[in-house]
Scaffold this motif. Structure first.
Motif, PDB file in Angstrom:
ATOM      1  N   SER A 147       0.670  -1.171   0.038  1.00 32.48           N
ATOM      2  CA  SER A 147      -0.154  -0.154   0.033  1.00 32.48           C
ATOM      3  C   SER A 147       0.917   1.064   0.220  1.00 32.48           C
ATOM      4  CB  SER A 147      -0.990  -0.196   1.180  1.00 32.48           C
ATOM      5  OG  SER A 147      -1.729   1.293   1.171  1.00 32.48           O
TER       6      SER A 147
ATOM      7  N   LEU B 233       3.606   8.744   3.538  1.00 26.72           N
ATOM      8  CA  LEU B 233       4.614   7.830   3.822  1.00 26.72           C
ATOM      9  C   LEU B 233       5.176   8.209   5.140  1.00 26.72           C
ATOM     10  CD1 LEU B 233       6.015   6.641   0.397  1.00 26.72           C
ATOM     11  CD2 LEU B 233       4.538   5.479   2.091  1.00 26.72           C
TER      12      LEU B 233
ATOM     13  N   MET C   7       8.261   3.599   9.707  1.00 23.70           N
ATOM     14  CA  MET C   7       8.075   2.759  10.837  1.00 23.70           C
ATOM     15  C   MET C   7       9.251   2.224  11.785  1.00 23.70           C
ATOM     16  SD  MET C   7       5.874  -0.004   8.378  1.00 23.70           S
ATOM     17  CE  MET C   7       5.759  -1.214   9.630  1.00 23.70           C
TER      18      MET C   7
ATOM     19  N   ASP D  16       2.110   0.287  -5.794  1.00 28.09           N
ATOM     20  CA  ASP D  16       0.952  -0.997  -5.009  1.00 28.09           C
ATOM     21  C   ASP D  16       0.002  -1.144  -5.905  1.00 28.09           C
ATOM     22  OD1 ASP D  16      -0.500   1.458  -5.285  1.00 28.09           O
ATOM     23  OD2 ASP D  16      -0.942   1.471  -3.371  1.00 28.09           O
TER      24      ASP D  16
ATOM     25  N   HIS E 187       7.209  -4.262   1.513  1.00 33.35           N
ATOM     26  CA  HIS E 187       7.091  -3.036   2.465  1.00 33.35           C
ATOM     27  C   HIS E 187       8.252  -1.976   1.466  1.00 33.35           C
ATOM     28  CE1 HIS E 187       5.129  -4.525   5.978  1.00 33.35           C
ATOM     29  NE2 HIS E 187       5.620  -5.583   5.350  1.00 33.35           N
TER      30      HIS E 187
ATOM     31  N   ALA F  76       5.725   3.241   5.773  1.00 31.92           N
ATOM     32  CA  ALA F  76       4.282   2.775   5.355  1.00 31.92           C
ATOM     33  C   ALA F  76       3.534   3.933   5.428  1.00 31.92           C
ATOM     34  CB  ALA F  76       4.052   1.761   6.297  1.00 31.92           C
TER      35      ALA F  76
END
Length: 558
Positions: free
Chosen positions: A99, A104, A107, A477, A529, A556
């Motif tokens: 996705s 963004l 993480m 994606d 990812h 992410a």
């Protein structure tokens, strides 16, 4: 096609209902009974319902509810299977991520010398932390394993920035070279971090200025031996003396081989080409010592010759190779040498999305498309440069895309042009379904993959901003594409910056994520990812052979 009425159970204790479903798989020759008169069907059902006992009605209601649960459950399960299949397709696609819907954000992030050293099955990357090789889960950043090896750790096979295919090819074995001037060793680890084997690398065969080693795929070790015979600097009183000195240099042929890292057994040798004075001139830069910089030379001008570029060794998941001063050699990790291509720039050979290879053409500056066995599949016309998109989710589309002058073109299997889209000085970034995304130093452009018609065009900067951009990489994606950019001021006004641009493939609507005045960003896809690597910027470079990656982070959508 309607499948017809199912067989009914005629037991007196059960009120039967006729449940028909739409199907697409009725076999040939299947007879579809004609339904009875519509007006009588509900009447019969009502009559049977009124005639049934209370127990029969409760039982029938339970059966109907059970059927409803099964049907709804089947729909949910089918949707889950389809979603799982879609996610797996994205994970397997070069540059495919799950996705990009939203801004963004990081993480997790770690300082990592040399960036990602290898990719493991199940979505993990191997990094180097001081004296340790560390595997981390991309989804969470959690350590999968850590192995202490010693000083100077370098592991592989490392995927290359320029090959999105290599990032989706996990390695079952990780080879690590480690040690210092007192002695080096090579260790092979499996995907769980367990030691498969280890071997000392004596300086007599694996050390010295003329030998380089690199961790290769499948528990291999690439060994390059090459006495170039070329000093780093040559000072001469005249241009003529400098030319004579270059002509007199004897470099010899490089020896390039792949060994089993643990046993030392030879797996295969990589073919290379003998050097010549003509090849040496490719990487020799003359400097006018009287002016202090390169200029036109008077025959009596004192000259300094400097060798630029040095050596380049590649040991990736798909290719091993070596290059020095424009000559060298390469082969696949199975020992297959590319056919129909120059072996003098073997480090430029990359796997092609969908199978095969792109390698430097034998008779010019372009590239040739090779089959899996190294045989020639397509040689483009002169002036047409075959290229591989960074992000590919094309559903098996056999399109071959290339650049030709100020245009992007699509070719058929024979190299004939199917369509042309005029995009100045473009670079191919992504092929996603029926959209091809290209980039220039000022804008992002989407064209139709079937006819080359323009879909949308987005400028990076307004007309008042004097900046240009360099696109390093991209991920997708399937609905959006994210491009990593390094933007530069034109002139001395301002500073370079890292940016991420996400564009909707259908509409061209964009969102920006600023990385600030940081190192050059590269994005790749691992396990669905977004992996962001930062290369140390030239203006921050404080020495060494070349800039290197200094950090790795996973991004992410918020």
């Amino acid at each position: 096609m309607r499948s017809g009425r199912g067989a009914r159970r005629r037991e007196a204790a059960l009120v039967a209902f006729d449940i028909s479903t739409e199907r697409d798989d009725a076999g040939a020759g299947t007879t579809v009974p004609a339904p009875g008169p519509r007006a009588r069907w509900p009447t019969r059902v009502a009559d049977r319902w009124r005639a049934a006992s209370r127990h029969q009605r409760r039982l029938t209601a339970g059966v109907a509810a059970g059927v409803a649960v099964v049907l709804v459950g089947g729909v949910v399960a089918g949707a889950a299977v389809a979603s799982h299949r879609h996610d797996e397709q994205l994970r397997a696609a070069p540059g495919g991520v799950l996705s990009l819907d939203g801004e963004l954000a990081e993480m997790w992030r770690v300082e990592a010398e040399g960036g990602v050293h290898a990719v493991l099955a199940g979505g993990a990357v191997v990094l180097v932390d001081g004296r340790d090789a560390v595997a981390r889960e991309v989804a969470s950043g959690a350590e999968r394993w850590r192995v202490t090896l010693g000083a100077g750790v370098r592991c592989g096979p490392a995927p290359r920035w320029e090959s999105s295919v290599e990032w989706v090819l996990p390695s079952d074995l990780v080879t690590c070279v480690h040690g210092d001037d007192d002695g080096r060793s090579v260790t092979v680890l499996d995907g769980s971090g367990d030691v498969v084997g280890q071997r000392a690398l004596p300086a007599a065969g694996y050390g010295g200025e003329d030998v380089e080693v690199a961790p290769a795929a499948d528990g291999g070790l690439l060994v390059v031996e090459h006495d170039t015979g070329m000093p780093a600097v040559l000072d001469h009183a005249t241009v003529a003396e400098a030319e004579d000195a270059v002509a007199g240099i004897v470099t010899g042929r490089a020896s390039v081989r792949v060994e089993d890292a643990v046993s030392g057994e030879l797996r295969f040798e990589v073919p290379t080409r003998e050097h010549s004075a003509e090849n040496l001139e490719v990487c020799i830069v003359p400097w006018d010592l009287s002016a202090g910089w390169s200029t036109s030379f008077d025959p009596a001008t004192p000259v300094r010759l400097e060798v630029m570029g040095g050596t380049e060794v590649v040991a990736s998941p798909t290719v091993v190779g070596y290059r020095w001063c424009g000559v060298g050699g390469a082969s696949t990790t199975d020992g297959v040498a590319p056919g129909g291509s120059r072996d003098d720039v073997g480090t430029s050979t990359v796997p092609y999305p969908g199978g095969g290879w792109l390698a430097p053409a034998d008779d010019g500056p372009g590239r040739v498309l090779l089959a899996e066995d190294g045989s020639v599949r397509l040689v483009a016309a002169r002036g047409t440069v075959l290229t591989d998109p960074t992000a590919v989710l094309d559903g098996g589309d056999p399109a071959v895309l290339a650049t030709k002058g100020n245009a992007v073109v699509r070719l058929d299997a024979g190299g004939e042009e199917l369509w042309r889209a005029d995009v100045r000085e473009s670079q191919l970034l992504a092929h996603v379904g029926d959209v091809v995304v290209v980039v220039t130093d000022e804008e992002l452009v989407a064209v139709d993959a079937l006819d080359g018609g323009e879909r949308w065009r987005v400028r990076f900067f307004d007309g008042q901003t004097s900046r240009v951009a360099w696109a390093t990489s991209a991920v997708t994606d399937g609905e959006r594409v994210t491009v990593a950019l390094r933007t530069y001021p034109v002139g001395d006004d301002g500073e370079a910056a890292g940016e991420l641009l996400t564009a909707d493939l259908a509409s061209g609507a964009v969102t920006w994520t600023s990385l600030g005045p940081t190192a050059t960003p590269f994005v790749a896809a691992v396990g669905g990812h977004v992996v962001l690597q930062h290369e140390l910027g030239w203006e921050d470079w404080d020495g060494g052979d070349e800039p290197s990656v200094t950090s790795v982070s996973i991004l992410a959508p918020r």
